[in-house]
Design an enzyme around this catalytic site. Structure first.
Site, PDB file in Angstrom:
ATOM      1  N   GLU A 178      10.532  22.395  29.726  1.00 42.18           N
ATOM      2  CA  GLU A 178       9.830  23.582  29.227  1.00 42.18           C
ATOM      3  C   GLU A 178       8.534  23.231  28.513  1.00 42.18           C
ATOM      4  OE1 GLU A 178      13.008  22.956  29.099  1.00 42.18           O
ATOM      5  OE2 GLU A 178      14.240  24.757  29.308  1.00 42.18           O
TER       6      GLU A 178
ATOM      7  N   THR B 140      14.950  23.483  35.369  1.00 43.96           N
ATOM      8  CA  THR B 140      15.649  22.671  34.365  1.00 43.96           C
ATOM      9  C   THR B 140      16.918  22.080  34.976  1.00 43.96           C
ATOM     10  OG1 THR B 140      16.892  24.577  33.654  1.00 43.96           O
ATOM     11  CG2 THR B 140      14.884  24.128  32.455  1.00 43.96           C
TER      12      THR B 140
ATOM     13  N   TRP C 263      28.244  17.299  10.058  1.00 41.04           N
ATOM     14  CA  TRP C 263      27.773  16.952  11.394  1.00 41.04           C
ATOM     15  C   TRP C 263      27.762  15.443  11.604  1.00 41.04           C
ATOM     16  CZ3 TRP C 263      22.869  20.414  12.574  1.00 41.04           C
ATOM     17  CH2 TRP C 263      23.298  21.735  12.763  1.00 41.04           C
TER      18      TRP C 263
ATOM     19  N   LYS D 264      31.098  18.481  15.030  1.00 46.55           N
ATOM     20  CA  LYS D 264      31.345  19.071  13.705  1.00 46.55           C
ATOM     21  C   LYS D 264      32.711  18.617  13.223  1.00 46.55           C
ATOM     22  CE  LYS D 264      28.405  22.976  14.525  1.00 46.55           C
ATOM     23  NZ  LYS D 264      28.462  23.203  15.965  1.00 46.55           N
TER      24      LYS D 264
END
Ligand code: AMP
Length: 538
Positions: A328, A185, A441, A436
């Site tokens: 993944e 990754t 959000w 935030k």
């Protein structure tokens, strides 16, 4: 009761054998480092892959050995995919844009025995070699007479190495679920983690990917997505599976050489990340060029912006298919191709649909959950952590001592999303990038997409910065088309018509470039670190 059908322990080499039998003369085109265009076909790639596999076996390499590639998108890299994995070893693709420390970590963690190195990367390996005790041999991807002077251990040219290999090599039987490829990754925090793909998961993924595309056999596809990153979205497998002409740009991924390659090779379908397409579109814009042969483009890796979508559609008549996935997930999870329903929509509604990341292909399950893990409704509004499950999705990171999934097999993608009533998923943010503000959000992706709609904005990045009153507030970083700052108010006015008022950034900062990581993604943490005290100190 068990079914009476034949057992299936697949080897990806069967794909290149299939291509050799069915589409032997279908072309595989590579732009080499010299700029020269190299032409070969599936028959030759298959035979040379057999020779490589046989040479590796003669040299003592065995099933389960991990052999790495540090290579560009060319026919030789494709042969490595098949030759290494087909003989039962594992193809570990290394990213040549990695920070040297990460490259050393990854190679040692994987215990790579051989590294197949593209000639321009020889100096990079020479600088690292003393820290790489596991590597026994370096095979340089060049002709015998092109082998550079090098201090790399047991260095040999690729062409000399495969010369004595057997053209009639027979691929071995592999065990069920045998490992095939390894990719780490990008790892913006902590050490990179390895994802070990299996032959079976790769083949299932390839079948599924074909259901998420608009492509027919014989099409010419441009693979700008690198073979070193998440198996180039599966193209090296489903390309030959479906007899597609493969066009690979080597090292030259700027607008002009890409345009040239697309025109020469009649590319009909092109795959890449948004930053690559921004380069191509701006080259076309500045030089009055039109993409004549391209019918579809698949864009993924980062969010597709309305500006890119519109320009492809309105200027070049190219349909955009957005794809979403991750290392993944092998990597594909969703795709958003044009449905008859979408074709009937007015442009604005169609664009709004196309900006969603799409629906999962069969095999991938998606759900969004709240912070406590409770499943949220698919109502297009409830925003939460995106969880995935399926046969080409990671169970456990390479060499980890515990699974990366919960007790029901769900993997947390780290993305914050909504899913609508029709199953279309929209990424709102990475969990770590979401802003935030006053308990609500703000989606940095939505703000960025809105900002790049401004005619003078080339690229935008929004980061949440600690704020004494609101917890966090956004800063908008902008690269303009001209490279020079423009009137901030014109951007704020433009944004005010697109997003809620409280989303508007408190500050706009003009930069010459934005920080991009090794796979082209924005490195927001760099800006976050640099500007961390910006509001606190004001
Ligand atoms: P990687 O494993 O490096 O390929 O990164 C995977 C991540 O890239 C995903 O979890 C998403 O956050 C992001 N990503 C990939 N495709 C898209 C897309 N079409 N739109 C938005 N984000 C994307």
């Amino acid at each position: 009761m068990i079914g009476d059908m034949q057992k299936w322990t697949p080897n990806v080499a069967s794909i290149i054998e299939h291509a050799k039998n069915l589409y032997p003369k279908q072309e595989v085109i590579s732009r080499m480092i010299s700029g020269e265009i190299h032409r070969t076909n599936y028959e030759e790639v298959c035979i040379r892959s057999r020779k490589l596999a046989s040479a590796l076996e003669k040299d003592g390499y065995k099933k389960g050995d991990i052999l790495a590639t540090l290579a560009l998108n060319t026919y030789r890299h494709l042969e490595l995919y098949y030759g290494i994995s087909g003989m039962g070893a594992i193809t570990h693709t290394l990213n040549f844009r990695l920070h040297p420390e990460q490259a050393v970590y990854i190679i040692n963690h994987a215990e790579d025995k051989i590294i197949f190195v593209e000639a321009p990367f020889v100096p990079m390996m020479e600088a690292l070699k003393d820290q790489l005790n596991c590597v026994e041999k370096y095979i340089i991807l060049c002709d015998k007479n092109e082998l550079p002077e090098t201090s790399l251990k047991n260095a040999i040219s690729y062409e000399e190495y495969i010369e004595g290999g057997d053209e009639n090599y027979v691929w071995p039987e592999l065990e069920d679920d045998a490992a095939c490829g390894l990719c780490y990754t990008s790892g913006t925090t902590g050490n990179p983690k390895g994802v070990l793909y299996a032959h079976k998961s790769n083949i299932l993924h390839a079948y599924a990917a074909l259901t998420g595309l608009t492509v027919s056999p014989d099409e010419s596809i441009l693979m700008v997505v690198p073979l070193f990153h998440v198996q180039a979205w599966g193209i090296p497998y489903y390309g030959p599976m479906f007899g597609l002409k493969l066009v690979m740009p080597g090292m030259q991924m700027e607008g002009e050489p890409l345009y040239d390659l697309i025109e020469r090779e009649d590319v009909t379908l092109a795959f890449g990340v948004p930053t690559v397409w921004m380069g191509l579109l701006s080259y076309c814009r500045d030089n009055n060029k039109i993409l004549k042969s391209v019918k579809n483009t698949v864009i993924g890796g980062s969010a597709l912006s309305l500006a890119i979508l519109k320009e492809f559609d309105e200027v070049h008549d190219v349909n955009v298919i957005q794809g979403w996935g991750m290392t993944e997930m092998s990597p594909l999870g969703t795709s958003n191709f044009m449905t008859p329903e979408m074709q009937k929509m007015n442009k604005e509604d169609r664009y709004a649909m196309q900006l969603k990341q799409g629906r999962p292909m069969f095999g991938v399950e998606l759900k969004v959950v709240d912070d406590s893990g409770n499943e949220l409704p698919n109502d297009g509004e409830s925003q939460g952590h995106l969880m995935v499950r399926g046969p080409w999705i990671l169970q456990r990171y390479f060499k980890a001592d515990k699974d990366a999934v919960d007790q029901d097999g769900w993997f947390d993608t780290g993305d914050i999303s909504v899913i609508d009533e029709d199953g279309y998923m929209t990424i709102k943010d990475r969990a770590k990038d979401v802003i935030k503000s006053g308990g609500e959000w703000i989606s940095s992706i939505d703000l960025e997409n809105a900002a790049v709609g401004h005619p003078d904005v080339a690229e935008a990045c929004v980061v949440g910065i600690p704020h004494p009153k609101w917890d966090e507030r956004p800063i908008l970083f902008i690269v303009t088309n001209s490279g020079e700052p423009i009137e901030k108010q014109s951007i704020l006015d433009f944004l005010a018509s697109k997003v809620a008022k409280w989303w508007l950034p408190d500050e706009i900062i003009f930069l010459k470039d934005l920080p991009h990581g090794a796979t082209g993604k924005l490195q927001k943490f760099e800006l976050r670190d640099e500007y961390n005290n910006y509001y606190m100190e004001k």
